[in-house]
Design an enzyme around this catalytic site. Structure first.
Site, mmCIF file in Angstrom:
data_model
loop_
_atom_site.group_PDB
_atom_site.id
_atom_site.type_symbol
_atom_site.label_atom_id
_atom_site.label_comp_id
_atom_site.label_asym_id
_atom_site.label_seq_id
_atom_site.Cartn_x
_atom_site.Cartn_y
_atom_site.Cartn_z
ATOM 1 N N ASP A 51 50.756 30.966 56.998
ATOM 2 C CA ASP A 51 49.706 30.975 55.980
ATOM 3 C C ASP A 51 50.234 31.548 54.660
ATOM 4 O OD1 ASP A 51 46.732 30.644 55.574
ATOM 5 O OD2 ASP A 51 46.872 32.769 55.097
ATOM 6 N N GLU A 55 52.858 26.773 54.827
ATOM 7 C CA GLU A 55 51.770 26.403 53.936
ATOM 8 C C GLU A 55 52.148 26.982 52.579
ATOM 9 O OE1 GLU A 55 47.179 27.025 52.668
ATOM 10 O OE2 GLU A 55 48.502 28.670 53.160
HETATM 11 C C1 NOJ Z 1 45.176 29.334 53.557
HETATM 12 C C2 NOJ Z 1 44.254 29.001 54.683
HETATM 13 O O1 NOJ Z 1 44.486 27.676 55.090
HETATM 14 C C3 NOJ Z 1 42.861 29.238 54.169
HETATM 15 O O2 NOJ Z 1 41.892 28.727 55.026
HETATM 16 C C4 NOJ Z 1 42.695 30.711 53.932
HETATM 17 O O3 NOJ Z 1 41.438 30.957 53.350
HETATM 18 C C5 NOJ Z 1 43.772 31.253 52.994
HETATM 19 N N1 NOJ Z 1 45.071 30.748 53.308
HETATM 20 C C6 NOJ Z 1 43.837 32.753 53.073
HETATM 21 O O4 NOJ Z 1 44.368 33.155 54.297
#
Ligand code: NOJ
Ligand code: MG
Length: 566
Positions: A222, A286
């Site tokens: 993440d 991500e």
């Molecule tokens: C990316 C995640 O996919 C999202 O859902 C989340 O709110 C943010 N990161 C913070 O962790």
């Protein structure tokens, strides 16, 4: 048109026995919305375990789970209070072990979400930091700073939260006086870790091992581009957009994203994963990073394995845009020897069956409300099927988001009182946010909660039309979106499109994306027609799969993608 096509290679094949993550199709389960075993209206791990055969039959290689860890759920689990335990909402560690064992028995790999940028404010370390006070080693594990101004009442810098509002919150010290501030790039309940702190680094390495030892096949990381901040935390008075990755042209490089120091973290993690031997355990970034040349630094040979290709997700429905992003992303990924990792939907963006039903060229909204301009549902689904058919023909890995295999549209009629996304709350409704793509799955039309669980309960309301998209309405029905996905995944595997080389085909005009995938030494023509006129296939082409019906005389209509053997 004759059968002799003029083509230009744009990407070389990789060996068919290449590592699994170079070509895997991975299905994202959003645990609270997939299947609810206990009837509390929130999906859970026993619910998943009971339905894993569905994924086996769909034909995917692996499953990625959004967070199921112990969490106060301030950001649907992306606020983790204990990285080594399961939230009671979803079950127990034993339930997780049982789910992993069954997935493995079915030949499915399991990827879990790792959230290293921030924890929950209810994590023991943050609670200890609050108790220990300024200057303590406990505070050093997070980003505490004194405020600006004579009495420290101004935040340490001007950073905003991605979800809206300030990026800093002031704490009350143990003696009751107003105290230091802590940084949270997301919600107040998501304090950012200090990645210059050795204990933080060591802790996450231990967390990786904890899950690897339980047999997990990899991690989706993440906010992978956010861990390390520019020293001195310089001001950056601009709105923060993580979810569209946009930096205004000419604006300075954001001091919270894509700092060079972050790569050292992933090199250390890669060594740990590699020490587990074969088959490879993987890391998927991500990272909302532009341009592609910067983004692929996360997938250099000694770093992560995959990084979501968000430029593809964000591309407008125009042939030239799609061609350009396919070309440039393969070139960038090839420059570091990594696969490209394609994706069209996830739990943070408007579902592509709705996104593609909005007018071409406009800015993509963060959620759609009832009084916003509504997507054209039929057009959106037609284009979504064509887009997926294009995506699954591309070499590399691909991620699918639960429900897209049903052609599910975004929920756009959700009353505001149900919305839970902190984006909606923190922006005071200015940003609608992500609840509309997170609505529980419809499995059975004529059942309570459309078969999501044994009761009527559903943590977000399911639109009435979801019944028509239920699995039981599409299973075995020729031409349904579910059967299209099954067919695409079957042919993709059969012809090894994930490891094939790719060639660009001339002669179909500006409104067509025409490619040849050379998987398995065969030639598969992939033709997506985005133009107004139907397009003829080469004479000797034999259609394998099509995203929609061809015309009576075998032409490829508007907004249709075809795979054909040459
Ligand atoms: C990316 C995640 O996919 C999202 O859902 C989340 O709110 C943010 N990161 C913070 O962790
Ligand atoms: Mg439940």
């Amino acid at each position: 048109m004759t059968n002799s096509l003029t083509t230009h290679p744009i990407h070389p094949a990789v060996p068919e026995d290449a590592a699994w993550w170079r070509h895997a199709v991975i299905y994202q389960i959003y645990p609270r919305s997939w299947a609810d075993a206990d009837g509390d209206g929130i999906g859970d791990l026993p619910g998943v375990t009971a339905r894993l055969e569905y994924l086996r039959a769909l034909g995917v290689d692996a499953v990625w789970f959004s967070p199921f860890y112990k969490s106060p759920q301030a950001d649907a689990g992306y606020d983790v209070a204990d990285y080594r335990d399961i939230d009671p909402l979803f079950g127990t560690l034993a339930d997780a072990d049982a789910m992993v064992a069954k997935a493995h028995a079915l030949g499915l790999k399991v990827i879990v979400d790792l959230v290293p940028n921030h924890s929950s404010d209810e994590h023991v370390w943050f609670q200890a930091a609050l108790a220990a006070g300024p200057g303590s080693p406990e505070r050093d594990r997070y980003m505490f700073r004194d405020g600006r101004g004579a009495d420290g009442s101004e935040p340490p810098n001007d950073w905003h939260s991605v979800f809206g509002g300030d990026g800093w919150t002031r704490v009350t010290e143990a003696d009751g006086t107003p105290g230091q501030w802590y940084l949270h790039l997301f919600d107040t309940k998501q304090p950012d870790f200090n990645w210059d702190n050795e204990q933080v680094r060591a802790e996450f390495e231990a967390i990786l091992r904890f899950w690897l030892d339980r047999g997990i096949d990899g991690f989706r990381v993440d906010v992978a581009h956010g861990l390390v901040k520019e020293p001195g935390l310089p001001d950056y008075d601009a709105e923060l957009h993580i979810l569209d990755g946009e930096v205004q042209p000419g604006a300075p490089k954001p001091p919270m994203w894509d700092q060079d120091g972050v790569h050292e973290v992933y090199r250390a993690w890669r060594k740990i994963l590699d020490s587990y031997g074969e088959p490879d355990r993987i890391l998927c970034a991500e990272a909302w990073v532009r341009p592609q040349e910067r983004a692929v630094r996360y997938v250099r040979p000694d770093e992560m394995h995959q990084a979501f290709n968000f430029d593809f997700l964000q591309a407008q429905w125009r042939a030239a845009d799609l061609r350009a992003v396919i070309d440039s992303s393969l070139a960038a990924a090839d420059s570091v020897g990594a696969p490209s990792t394609w994706v069209l939907s996830n739990h943070d963006v408007v579902r592509h069956a709705s996104r593609l039903g909005l007018p071409v060229g406009q800015r993509r909204p963060n959620g759609i409300a009832a009084d916003d301009p509504q997507p054209d549902r039929e057009l959106g689904l037609t284009r979504a099927r064509a887009a997926t058919t294009l995506m699954l023909a591309l070499p590399g890995g691909a991620y699918l988001y639960q429900g897209e295999e049903l052609g599910l549209p975004e929920s756009t009629d959700m009353p505001a009182s149900f919305r839970q996304d902190p984006t909606f709350i923190r922006s005071k409704g200015e940003e609608i946010g992500r609840d509309g793509c997170r609505v529980p799955m419809p499995w059975t039309k004529d059942a309570p909660s459309f078969g999501f669980g044994p009761s009527e309960a559903s943590w977000l309301p399911q639109p009435a039309i979801y019944g028509d998209y239920a699995v039981d309405q599409q299973d075995g029905v020729a031409g349904s979106t579910l059967e299209l996905y099954r067919e695409l995944l079957r042919v993709r595997r059969e012809r090894q499109l994930g490891t094939g080389g790719l060639e660009d085909v001339d002669g179909f005009g500006d409104d067509v994306v025409a490619l040849v995938n050379t998987g398995q030494g065969q030639r598969t023509l992939v033709l997506a027609n985005l133009g107004a006129e139907p397009v003829a296939l080469p004479a000797a082409a034999t259609v394998l799969v099509a995203s929609g019906a061809l015309t009576a005389d075998g032409l490829v209509p508007t907004d249709t993608t075809v795979w054909a053997a040459l």
